[in-house]
Design a protein around this motif. Structure first.
Motif, PDB file in Angstrom:
ATOM      1  N   PHE A 312       0.789  -1.241   0.000  1.00 45.04           N
ATOM      2  CA  PHE A 312       0.000   0.000   0.000  1.00 45.04           C
ATOM      3  C   PHE A 312       0.815   1.283   0.000  1.00 45.04           C
ATOM      4  CE2 PHE A 312       1.104   0.528   4.379  1.00 45.04           C
ATOM      5  CZ  PHE A 312       0.759   1.836   4.725  1.00 45.04           C
ATOM      6  N   TYR A 313       2.043   1.275   0.540  1.00 44.47           N
ATOM      7  CA  TYR A 313       2.709   2.563   0.692  1.00 44.47           C
ATOM      8  C   TYR A 313       3.550   2.902  -0.520  1.00 44.47           C
ATOM      9  CZ  TYR A 313       4.827   6.689   2.587  1.00 44.47           C
ATOM     10  OH  TYR A 313       5.215   7.999   2.766  1.00 44.47           O
ATOM     11  N   ASP A 314       3.158   3.966  -1.184  1.00 43.56           N
ATOM     12  CA  ASP A 314       3.839   4.466  -2.371  1.00 43.56           C
ATOM     13  C   ASP A 314       3.506   5.952  -2.495  1.00 43.56           C
ATOM     14  OD1 ASP A 314       1.173   4.428  -3.130  1.00 43.56           O
ATOM     15  OD2 ASP A 314       1.406   2.889  -4.667  1.00 43.56           O
ATOM     16  N   GLN A 315       3.803   6.543  -3.642  1.00 42.55           N
ATOM     17  CA  GLN A 315       3.538   7.972  -3.827  1.00 42.55           C
ATOM     18  C   GLN A 315       2.053   8.293  -3.703  1.00 42.55           C
ATOM     19  OE1 GLN A 315       5.929  10.553  -4.326  1.00 42.55           O
ATOM     20  NE2 GLN A 315       4.082  11.681  -3.759  1.00 42.55           N
ATOM     21  N   ALA A 316       1.204   7.379  -4.176  1.00 40.87           N
ATOM     22  CA  ALA A 316      -0.239   7.626  -4.087  1.00 40.87           C
ATOM     23  C   ALA A 316      -0.692   7.714  -2.635  1.00 40.87           C
ATOM     24  CB  ALA A 316      -1.009   6.514  -4.811  1.00 40.87           C
ATOM     25  N   GLU A 317      -0.181   6.836  -1.771  1.00 39.28           N
ATOM     26  CA  GLU A 317      -0.573   6.868  -0.362  1.00 39.28           C
ATOM     27  C   GLU A 317      -0.026   8.110   0.329  1.00 39.28           C
ATOM     28  OE1 GLU A 317      -2.293   5.771   3.299  1.00 39.28           O
ATOM     29  OE2 GLU A 317      -2.716   5.199   1.215  1.00 39.28           O
ATOM     30  N   LEU A 318       1.179   8.526  -0.045  1.00 37.13           N
ATOM     31  CA  LEU A 318       1.719   9.751   0.538  1.00 37.13           C
ATOM     32  C   LEU A 318       0.822  10.938   0.175  1.00 37.13           C
ATOM     33  CD1 LEU A 318       5.517  10.715   0.484  1.00 37.13           C
ATOM     34  CD2 LEU A 318       3.673  12.363   0.757  1.00 37.13           C
ATOM     35  N   ASP A 319       0.384  10.988  -1.085  1.00 41.73           N
ATOM     36  CA  ASP A 319      -0.526  12.066  -1.493  1.00 41.73           C
ATOM     37  C   ASP A 319      -1.875  11.958  -0.790  1.00 41.73           C
ATOM     38  OD1 ASP A 319       0.732  13.898  -3.448  1.00 41.73           O
ATOM     39  OD2 ASP A 319       1.072  12.072  -4.592  1.00 41.73           O
ATOM     40  N   SER A 320      -2.312  10.733  -0.523  1.00 40.68           N
ATOM     41  CA  SER A 320      -3.566  10.550   0.207  1.00 40.68           C
ATOM     42  C   SER A 320      -3.468  11.121   1.620  1.00 40.68           C
ATOM     43  CB  SER A 320      -3.919   9.059   0.266  1.00 40.68           C
ATOM     44  OG  SER A 320      -5.065   8.846   1.073  1.00 40.68           O
ATOM     45  N   LEU A 321      -2.348  10.891   2.277  1.00 39.49           N
ATOM     46  CA  LEU A 321      -2.159  11.430   3.625  1.00 39.49           C
ATOM     47  C   LEU A 321      -2.004  12.945   3.596  1.00 39.49           C
ATOM     48  CD1 LEU A 321       0.173   8.593   4.918  1.00 39.49           C
ATOM     49  CD2 LEU A 321      -2.067   9.177   5.874  1.00 39.49           C
ATOM     50  N   ALA A 322      -1.352  13.467   2.551  1.00 39.86           N
ATOM     51  CA  ALA A 322      -1.258  14.920   2.390  1.00 39.86           C
ATOM     52  C   ALA A 322      -2.645  15.516   2.152  1.00 39.86           C
ATOM     53  CB  ALA A 322      -0.332  15.259   1.228  1.00 39.86           C
ATOM     54  N   LEU A 323      -3.467  14.844   1.361  1.00 42.02           N
ATOM     55  CA  LEU A 323      -4.854  15.264   1.151  1.00 42.02           C
ATOM     56  C   LEU A 323      -5.602  15.358   2.468  1.00 42.02           C
ATOM     57  CD1 LEU A 323      -7.671  15.506  -0.247  1.00 42.02           C
ATOM     58  CD2 LEU A 323      -7.520  13.037  -0.720  1.00 42.02           C
ATOM     59  N   SER A 324      -5.461  14.336   3.313  1.00 39.67           N
ATOM     60  CA  SER A 324      -6.124  14.338   4.616  1.00 39.67           C
ATOM     61  C   SER A 324      -5.665  15.510   5.466  1.00 39.67           C
ATOM     62  CB  SER A 324      -5.842  13.012   5.330  1.00 39.67           C
ATOM     63  OG  SER A 324      -6.357  13.022   6.643  1.00 39.67           O
ATOM     64  N   ALA A 325      -4.343  15.765   5.477  1.00 39.82           N
ATOM     65  CA  ALA A 325      -3.794  16.848   6.289  1.00 39.82           C
ATOM     66  C   ALA A 325      -4.331  18.202   5.836  1.00 39.82           C
ATOM     67  CB  ALA A 325      -2.268  16.832   6.206  1.00 39.82           C
TER      68      ALA A 325
END
Length: 428
Positions: A312-325
Motif C-alpha cells: 500500500f505505501y507508495d507515492q499515491a498513499e503519501l498524497d492521500s495522507l497529504a490530502l487528509s492533512a
C-alpha cells in the motif's frame, strides 16, 4: 551497599517506548504464555529493576522479559546471583542457549502431554509452517485493500492470530521459528486492529492493539512493531485525540527500522503530517509531509520489505495522507491537488483507497464552492463502498449534510438525495 541503577534496562525501555507499567504488562503476558501462570509484576516491580534494587529477577519473570526483549537478562544489565562453586562444575551454558532450552523444553513437554499415548515423537514446527501463515497474512492484506473495515476481515485475522499461537504451543521449535510465529500472530492481530479502525469499531481496535503490542514485543520484529504503533497513531487521529496520536506515532518513528530504511521513515513522517493537520499545526504538518517526500525519494525499490508495507505505501498513499492533512487544515485547493495526484497513481487493487480518496476530493471541491463538480465526484464512489464501508459511508453522509447546508435547494442537492436513496436501497 547502595544499589547500582540498571542503565542497560533503562536504555532498552527508552528505545522501545516502554513505561514501567507497559513493560510489566508485556512481561506478565509473556510469562503466562510460557509458563501457564500469570505474571505478578506491576510498575513498582519494573522500577525496582531499573533502580538496581533487584539485580536478578525470579526465573519466570526473566523468561518473560527475555521473550519480550529478545535478549538474555544479562544483556539487559542483570547480574546472576553468585553460587558456591562445586569441585568440578560443568561448563555454564550461554544465557541465550539456556533460555532456548527452557522454552523449547516447556513446549516439548506440552506437546507430549497432548500427544496420543503410544504415538511417535511430537511434531516439530519449522519455517514451512511460518511460510504458510505468511501466505494467509498476504490474503488478509489483499482482502483489506479490496473491502476494508469489514467485521469478517477482523474476525478472520483474529482467528489466524490464535492459530499461530496454538501452533506455537503445540510442538517444539527453534527460537528463530518461535520469534517468527510471534511476529505472524502480531501481524494478524494488527490486521484485525486495522479492520476495526477502518470500520469505526474503536473499542475492539483497542483490544486488538494491546494484544498485538505484546506479541510484537515477544517477536522482536521491528517492522511489525512499527505497523502496530503507526496504526495506533491513526486510530487516535480518527478519534480526535491528536496528542495521543503523535505520541503513538513517535514510538513507531523512533524505532531503529526507520533509520535503516527511508521508506519506513517516510510513512511515519507522512502519517505524522496527517496527525498534525488534525492538530491544526500548519507549518509542522507541511514540514513533516515535505520530509516524508524526501525520505521516499531516498528509498531503494529493491530492498526486501514486509508484504503489508509494499502492498500500500507508495507515492499515491503519501498524497492521500497529504490530502487528509490539508483538508483538516482548510487548505482545500492544495487538498484537491493531492487528491488528483493520488487518484492518478493509485494501483488497481486499492479499491478501499479509491473510495476514500474520491470522497475526500468531493469534500475539497464542495468547500471551494463547486457544488456541481463535488456532487458528480461523490456520485462516482462505487456503490458497494458507499453503502458497506463504514468510514466511506460516514464521510459521504457528512458530504450530504455539508451540501444541503451550502446549497439546500440546488439541483446538486436534489440529485445527491436521489442518488443516495437509490444507492442505499440497492445495497442496503
Amino acid at each position: 551497599m547502595d544499589a547500582t541503577r540498571n542503565e542497560a534496562l533503562k536504555a532498552w525501555m527508552d528505545e522501545h517506548g516502554h513505561s514501567a507499567n507497559s513493560l510489566a504488562e508485556a512481561v506478565n503476558l509473556a510469562t503466562e504464555r510460557i509458563t501457564g501462570r500469570t505474571g505478578g509484576l506491576d510498575g513498582s516491580s519494573i522500577r525496582a529493576w531499573k533502580a538496581g534494587r533487584v539485580r536478578w529477577p525470579k526465573a519466570a519473570a526473566r523468561l518473560g522479559l527475555e521473550a519480550v526483549s529478545g535478549l538474555p537478562a544479562t544483556a539487559l544489565g542483570f547480574v546472576p546471583r553468585r553460587r558456591t562453586p562445586l569441585t568440578s562444575a560443568p561448563p555454564q551454558e550461554e544465557p541465550d542457549m539456556k533460555r532456548r532450552s527452557v522454552v523449547g523444553g516447556m513446549a516439548a513437554t506440552a506437546a507430549l502431554a497432548a500427544a496420543v499415548p503410544g504415538s511417535a515423537a511430537p511434531r516439530r514446527i519449522g519455517m514451512g509452517d511460518v511460510d504458510r501463515l505468511q501466505r494467509r497474512f498476504a490474503e488478509i492484506i489483499a482482502s483489506d485493500h479490496r473491502h476494508g473495515g469489514q467485521r469478517g476481515i477482523e474476525e478472520r485475522a483474529a482467528a489466524l492470530a490464535d492459530e499461530a499461537l496454538t501452533l506455537q504451543n503445540s510442538a517444539s521449535a527453534t527460537q528463530r521459528v518461535r520469534s517468527h510465529l510471534y511476529a505472524c500472530a502480531a501481524g494478524f492481530r494488527s490486521s484485525a486492529m486495522w479492520a476495526a479502525i477502518d470500520g469505526r469499531r474503536y473499542r475492539e481496535a483497542t483490544t486488538h492493539m494491546r494484544e498485538a503490542q505484546s506479541l510484537a514485543e515477544m517477536s522482536g520484529d521491528q517492522a511489525i512493531k512499527f505497523r502496530i504503533w503507526s496504526h495506533a497513531g491513526t486510530m487516535y487521529r480518527h478519534t480526535g485525540r491528536p496528542a495521543d496520536a503523535i505520541a503513538a506515532n513517535d514510538v513507531a518513528r523512533n524505532l531503529h527500522i526507520t533509520r535503516r530504511d527511508p521508506l519506513f521513515a517516510s510513512l511515519g513522517l507522512a502519517r505524522q503530517g496527517a496527525i498534525l493537520g488534525v492538530a491544526q499545526s500548519r507549518s509542522a504538518a507541511r514540514r513533516s509531509l515535505g520530509q516524508a517526500q524526501e525520505a521516499m525519494e531516498r528509498s531503494s525499490p529493491g530492498v526486501p520489505r514486509p508484504v503489508w508495507l509494499v502492498a500500500f505505501y507508495d507515492q499515491a498513499e503519501l498524497d492521500s495522507l497529504a490530502l487528509s492533512a490539508h483538508l483538516s487544515l482548510g487548505q482545500y485547493q492544495t487538498a484537491e491537488y493531492h487528491a488528483h495526484r493520488c487518484l492518478s497513481a493509485l494501483r488497481p487493487h486499492m479499491r478501499r483507497s479509491l473510495a476514500i480518496t474520491t470522497t475526500r476530493l468531493a469534500h475539497a471541491q464542495l468547500a471551494q464552492g463547486d457544488a456541481d463538480s463535488a456532487t458528480s465526484t461523490a456520485m462516482s464512489v462505487p456503490a458497494e463502498a458507499a453503502a458497506q464501508h463504514p468510514r466511506v459511508s460516514r464521510m459521504l453522509q457528512e458530504f450530504g449534510a455539508a451540501l444541503r447546508a451550502r446549497a439546500p435547494k440546488s439541483i446538486a442537492a436534489q440529485t445527491w438525495t436521489e442518488h443516495t436513496r437509490e444507492t442505499w436501497r440497492s445495497k442496503g
